[in-house]
Motif scaffolding. Sequence first.
Motif, PDB file in Angstrom:
ATOM      1  N   LEU A  70     101.280  -1.851  67.510  1.00 54.46           N
ATOM      2  CA  LEU A  70     102.345  -0.906  67.824  1.00 54.46           C
ATOM      3  C   LEU A  70     102.236  -0.168  69.088  1.00 54.46           C
ATOM      4  O   LEU A  70     103.184   0.160  69.776  1.00 54.46           O
ATOM      5  CB  LEU A  70     102.002   0.310  66.731  1.00 54.46           C
ATOM      6  N   PRO A  71     100.944  -0.166  69.911  1.00 55.15           N
ATOM      7  CA  PRO A  71     101.008   0.071  71.304  1.00 55.15           C
ATOM      8  C   PRO A  71     101.975  -1.097  72.088  1.00 55.15           C
ATOM      9  O   PRO A  71     102.811  -0.818  73.113  1.00 55.15           O
ATOM     10  CB  PRO A  71      99.585  -0.240  72.036  1.00 55.15           C
ATOM     11  N   LEU A  72     102.090  -2.248  71.610  1.00 59.36           N
ATOM     12  CA  LEU A  72     103.034  -3.114  71.945  1.00 59.36           C
ATOM     13  C   LEU A  72     104.611  -2.687  71.739  1.00 59.36           C
ATOM     14  O   LEU A  72     105.413  -2.467  72.684  1.00 59.36           O
ATOM     15  CB  LEU A  72     102.790  -4.297  71.565  1.00 59.36           C
ATOM     16  N   LEU A  73     104.686  -2.391  70.653  1.00 57.61           N
ATOM     17  CA  LEU A  73     105.985  -1.869  70.332  1.00 57.61           C
ATOM     18  C   LEU A  73     106.588  -0.664  71.249  1.00 57.61           C
ATOM     19  O   LEU A  73     107.533  -0.471  71.703  1.00 57.61           O
ATOM     20  CB  LEU A  73     106.057  -1.386  68.676  1.00 57.61           C
ATOM     21  N   LYS A  74     105.472   0.394  71.276  1.00 61.64           N
ATOM     22  CA  LYS A  74     105.799   1.382  72.237  1.00 61.64           C
ATOM     23  C   LYS A  74     106.051   1.193  73.657  1.00 61.64           C
ATOM     24  O   LYS A  74     106.812   1.854  74.393  1.00 61.64           O
ATOM     25  CB  LYS A  74     104.600   2.577  71.915  1.00 61.64           C
ATOM     26  N   ALA A  75     105.232   0.358  74.170  1.00 62.04           N
ATOM     27  CA  ALA A  75     105.402  -0.202  75.663  1.00 62.04           C
ATOM     28  C   ALA A  75     106.684  -0.642  75.712  1.00 62.04           C
ATOM     29  O   ALA A  75     107.354  -0.411  77.073  1.00 62.04           O
ATOM     30  CB  ALA A  75     104.075  -1.094  76.038  1.00 62.04           C
ATOM     31  N   ARG A  76     106.961  -1.502  74.783  1.00 58.54           N
ATOM     32  CA  ARG A  76     108.619  -1.992  74.923  1.00 58.54           C
ATOM     33  C   ARG A  76     109.595  -1.401  74.868  1.00 58.54           C
ATOM     34  O   ARG A  76     110.617  -1.246  75.754  1.00 58.54           O
ATOM     35  CB  ARG A  76     108.720  -3.331  73.962  1.00 58.54           C
ATOM     36  N   TRP A  77     109.352  -0.216  74.166  1.00 57.24           N
ATOM     37  CA  TRP A  77     110.485   0.611  74.039  1.00 57.24           C
ATOM     38  C   TRP A  77     110.749   1.626  75.258  1.00 57.24           C
ATOM     39  O   TRP A  77     111.718   1.701  76.002  1.00 57.24           O
ATOM     40  CB  TRP A  77     109.888   1.821  72.838  1.00 57.24           C
ATOM     41  N   LEU A  78     109.193   2.045  75.827  1.00 53.18           N
ATOM     42  CA  LEU A  78     109.217   2.813  77.110  1.00 53.18           C
ATOM     43  C   LEU A  78     110.052   2.004  78.336  1.00 53.18           C
ATOM     44  O   LEU A  78     110.359   2.603  79.248  1.00 53.18           O
ATOM     45  CB  LEU A  78     108.010   3.302  77.236  1.00 53.18           C
ATOM     46  N   ALA A  79     109.517   0.751  78.147  1.00 54.63           N
ATOM     47  CA  ALA A  79     110.157  -0.165  79.164  1.00 54.63           C
ATOM     48  C   ALA A  79     111.701  -0.480  79.276  1.00 54.63           C
ATOM     49  O   ALA A  79     112.257  -1.173  80.028  1.00 54.63           O
ATOM     50  CB  ALA A  79     109.309  -1.541  79.317  1.00 54.63           C
ATOM     51  N   GLY A  80     112.338   0.133  77.961  1.00 52.02           N
ATOM     52  CA  GLY A  80     113.798  -0.345  77.902  1.00 52.02           C
ATOM     53  C   GLY A  80     113.978  -1.555  77.071  1.00 52.02           C
ATOM     54  O   GLY A  80     115.290  -2.005  76.846  1.00 52.02           O
ATOM     55  N   GLU A  81     113.053  -2.218  76.466  1.00 54.68           N
ATOM     56  CA  GLU A  81     113.437  -3.447  75.775  1.00 54.68           C
ATOM     57  C   GLU A  81     113.680  -2.851  74.492  1.00 54.68           C
ATOM     58  O   GLU A  81     113.443  -1.907  73.957  1.00 54.68           O
ATOM     59  CB  GLU A  81     111.890  -4.362  75.480  1.00 54.68           C
ATOM     60  N   GLU A  82     114.557  -3.818  73.810  1.00 58.34           N
ATOM     61  CA  GLU A  82     115.171  -3.314  72.497  1.00 58.34           C
ATOM     62  C   GLU A  82     114.847  -4.038  71.301  1.00 58.34           C
ATOM     63  O   GLU A  82     115.178  -3.816  70.221  1.00 58.34           O
ATOM     64  CB  GLU A  82     116.778  -3.588  72.450  1.00 58.34           C
ATOM     65  N   HIS A  83     113.973  -5.071  71.461  1.00 58.71           N
ATOM     66  CA  HIS A  83     113.567  -6.041  70.054  1.00 58.71           C
ATOM     67  C   HIS A  83     112.254  -6.074  70.216  1.00 58.71           C
ATOM     68  O   HIS A  83     111.648  -6.728  71.096  1.00 58.71           O
ATOM     69  CB  HIS A  83     114.619  -7.173  70.150  1.00 58.71           C
ATOM     70  N   LEU A  84     111.661  -6.357  68.859  1.00 57.75           N
ATOM     71  CA  LEU A  84     110.083  -6.918  68.593  1.00 57.75           C
ATOM     72  C   LEU A  84     110.230  -7.592  67.303  1.00 57.75           C
ATOM     73  O   LEU A  84     110.918  -6.976  66.303  1.00 57.75           O
ATOM     74  CB  LEU A  84     109.148  -5.851  68.872  1.00 57.75           C
ATOM     75  N   GLU A  85     109.683  -8.879  67.456  1.00 63.40           N
ATOM     76  CA  GLU A  85     109.599  -9.781  65.656  1.00 63.40           C
ATOM     77  C   GLU A  85     108.235  -9.819  65.808  1.00 63.40           C
ATOM     78  O   GLU A  85     107.422 -10.190  66.591  1.00 63.40           O
ATOM     79  CB  GLU A  85     110.338 -10.926  65.979  1.00 63.40           C
ATOM     80  N   VAL A  86     107.851  -9.501  64.675  1.00 64.59           N
ATOM     81  CA  VAL A  86     106.407  -9.570  64.264  1.00 64.59           C
ATOM     82  C   VAL A  86     106.396 -10.722  62.937  1.00 64.59           C
ATOM     83  O   VAL A  86     107.318 -10.393  61.971  1.00 64.59           O
ATOM     84  CB  VAL A  86     105.659  -8.381  63.735  1.00 64.59           C
ATOM     85  N   VAL A  87     105.627 -11.662  63.125  1.00 62.94           N
ATOM     86  CA  VAL A  87     105.714 -12.966  62.277  1.00 62.94           C
ATOM     87  C   VAL A  87     104.190 -13.145  61.655  1.00 62.94           C
ATOM     88  O   VAL A  87     103.200 -12.944  62.604  1.00 62.94           O
ATOM     89  CB  VAL A  87     106.136 -14.176  62.975  1.00 62.94           C
ATOM     90  N   GLY A  88     103.989 -13.310  60.427  1.00 63.35           N
ATOM     91  CA  GLY A  88     102.670 -13.255  60.026  1.00 63.35           C
ATOM     92  C   GLY A  88     102.462 -13.844  58.762  1.00 63.35           C
ATOM     93  O   GLY A  88     103.473 -14.101  58.109  1.00 63.35           O
ATOM     94  N   PRO A  89     101.206 -14.046  58.049  1.00 61.57           N
ATOM     95  CA  PRO A  89     101.089 -14.379  56.644  1.00 61.57           C
ATOM     96  C   PRO A  89     101.731 -13.156  55.789  1.00 61.57           C
ATOM     97  O   PRO A  89     102.136 -12.268  55.968  1.00 61.57           O
ATOM     98  CB  PRO A  89      99.711 -14.274  56.476  1.00 61.57           C
ATOM     99  N   ALA A  90     101.810 -13.547  54.366  1.00 65.87           N
ATOM    100  CA  ALA A  90     101.914 -12.488  53.425  1.00 65.87           C
ATOM    101  C   ALA A  90     101.231 -11.256  53.387  1.00 65.87           C
ATOM    102  O   ALA A  90      99.969 -11.282  53.893  1.00 65.87           O
ATOM    103  CB  ALA A  90     101.847 -13.139  52.045  1.00 65.87           C
ATOM    104  N   GLY A  91     101.812 -10.289  53.330  1.00 66.83           N
ATOM    105  CA  GLY A  91     101.335  -8.975  53.616  1.00 66.83           C
ATOM    106  C   GLY A  91     101.585  -8.411  55.300  1.00 66.83           C
ATOM    107  O   GLY A  91     101.465  -6.977  55.269  1.00 66.83           O
ATOM    108  N   THR A  92     102.379  -9.005  55.888  1.00 67.18           N
ATOM    109  CA  THR A  92     102.614  -8.680  57.206  1.00 67.18           C
ATOM    110  C   THR A  92     103.567  -7.392  57.265  1.00 67.18           C
ATOM    111  O   THR A  92     103.199  -6.453  57.958  1.00 67.18           O
ATOM    112  CB  THR A  92     103.061  -9.675  58.205  1.00 67.18           C
ATOM    113  N   LYS A  93     104.750  -7.337  56.404  1.00 65.07           N
ATOM    114  CA  LYS A  93     105.652  -6.467  56.258  1.00 65.07           C
ATOM    115  C   LYS A  93     104.736  -5.138  55.847  1.00 65.07           C
ATOM    116  O   LYS A  93     104.954  -4.103  56.277  1.00 65.07           O
ATOM    117  CB  LYS A  93     106.767  -6.676  55.464  1.00 65.07           C
ATOM    118  N   SER A  94     103.672  -5.150  54.999  1.00 62.90           N
ATOM    119  CA  SER A  94     103.156  -4.149  54.536  1.00 62.90           C
ATOM    120  C   SER A  94     102.128  -3.443  55.504  1.00 62.90           C
ATOM    121  O   SER A  94     102.035  -2.303  55.571  1.00 62.90           O
ATOM    122  CB  SER A  94     102.168  -4.280  53.267  1.00 62.90           C
ATOM    123  N   LEU A  95     101.737  -4.343  56.304  1.00 60.04           N
ATOM    124  CA  LEU A  95     100.790  -3.999  57.656  1.00 60.04           C
ATOM    125  C   LEU A  95     101.807  -3.162  58.287  1.00 60.04           C
ATOM    126  O   LEU A  95     101.450  -1.976  58.859  1.00 60.04           O
ATOM    127  CB  LEU A  95     100.260  -5.053  58.174  1.00 60.04           C
TER     128      LEU A  95
END
Length: 255
Positions: A70-95
């Motif tokens: 989430l700090p990465l998400l926030k840093a990208r938002w503050l830097a004006g970036e518009e997208h982040l994709e998180v990929v991982g095993p089952a349970g990643t969406k719940s995380l």
Amino acid sequence: MELTVLGSGSAMPVPDRAQAGYLLADGDRSLLVDCGSGVLQRLAGTDVGYEGVSTVLLTHHHLDHVAALLPLLKARWLAGEEHLEVVGPAGTKSLVDGLLDVHDYLDGRIDLAVREVSTARPFTAGGFVVAARETRHSMDGFAYRFSPPSADEPPADGPVTLSGDTEAFAGMARFADGADLLVHDCSFPDDVDVSNHPTPTSLGESLAGAQVGTLLLSHLYPHTGGREREMAERVREAGFDGEVRVAADGLRLSL
């Protein structure tokens, strides 16, 4: 392809090792594998920066591999970036959903995509073709093998393999066979009684006969401090005959 070690440490912090994180880059492609505490600071010191990383691939969901997500998400938002994709095993969406439940002001700040993958077939992440296999750890997770997109290179034969957190076992050696680089968990010296992670001797025994160019020992607990050379020697003595190196934050390897 180039791999940069952003975090070679573990859940027990030491001053010179951030928690788990690796940057894979090839031309204009970049992929962050795991995102533990301290990884963002290391990432900010690279040419790619957190502004240039729009995809994170998680090996599993232990805190020392996801704490800076989430700090990465926030840093990208503050830097004006518009997208982040998180990929991982089952349970990643719940995380990710759970993290946003706690930090709900970040929800909707950028276009966030979450994708869960399996070992059934190779997939793409950050412009790389990735094959996955299950690990042996206290939490379900994946090891990954990476290839640049190429019509004449089967994804299963990519040059870089990253184990995530896992015991040493023959299936992992088969998965990595033929790789130029294997980054493998080697959390403790031989005299520490441990499960869910390998020691140098168990790792060397499991890799005996495997064709791997360079083995990079990583995910190092404080117990390994000052014993890195000894650990590398034990891996070789146990049967691995490739090059053995010990990871350090900031190390860059070209393949």
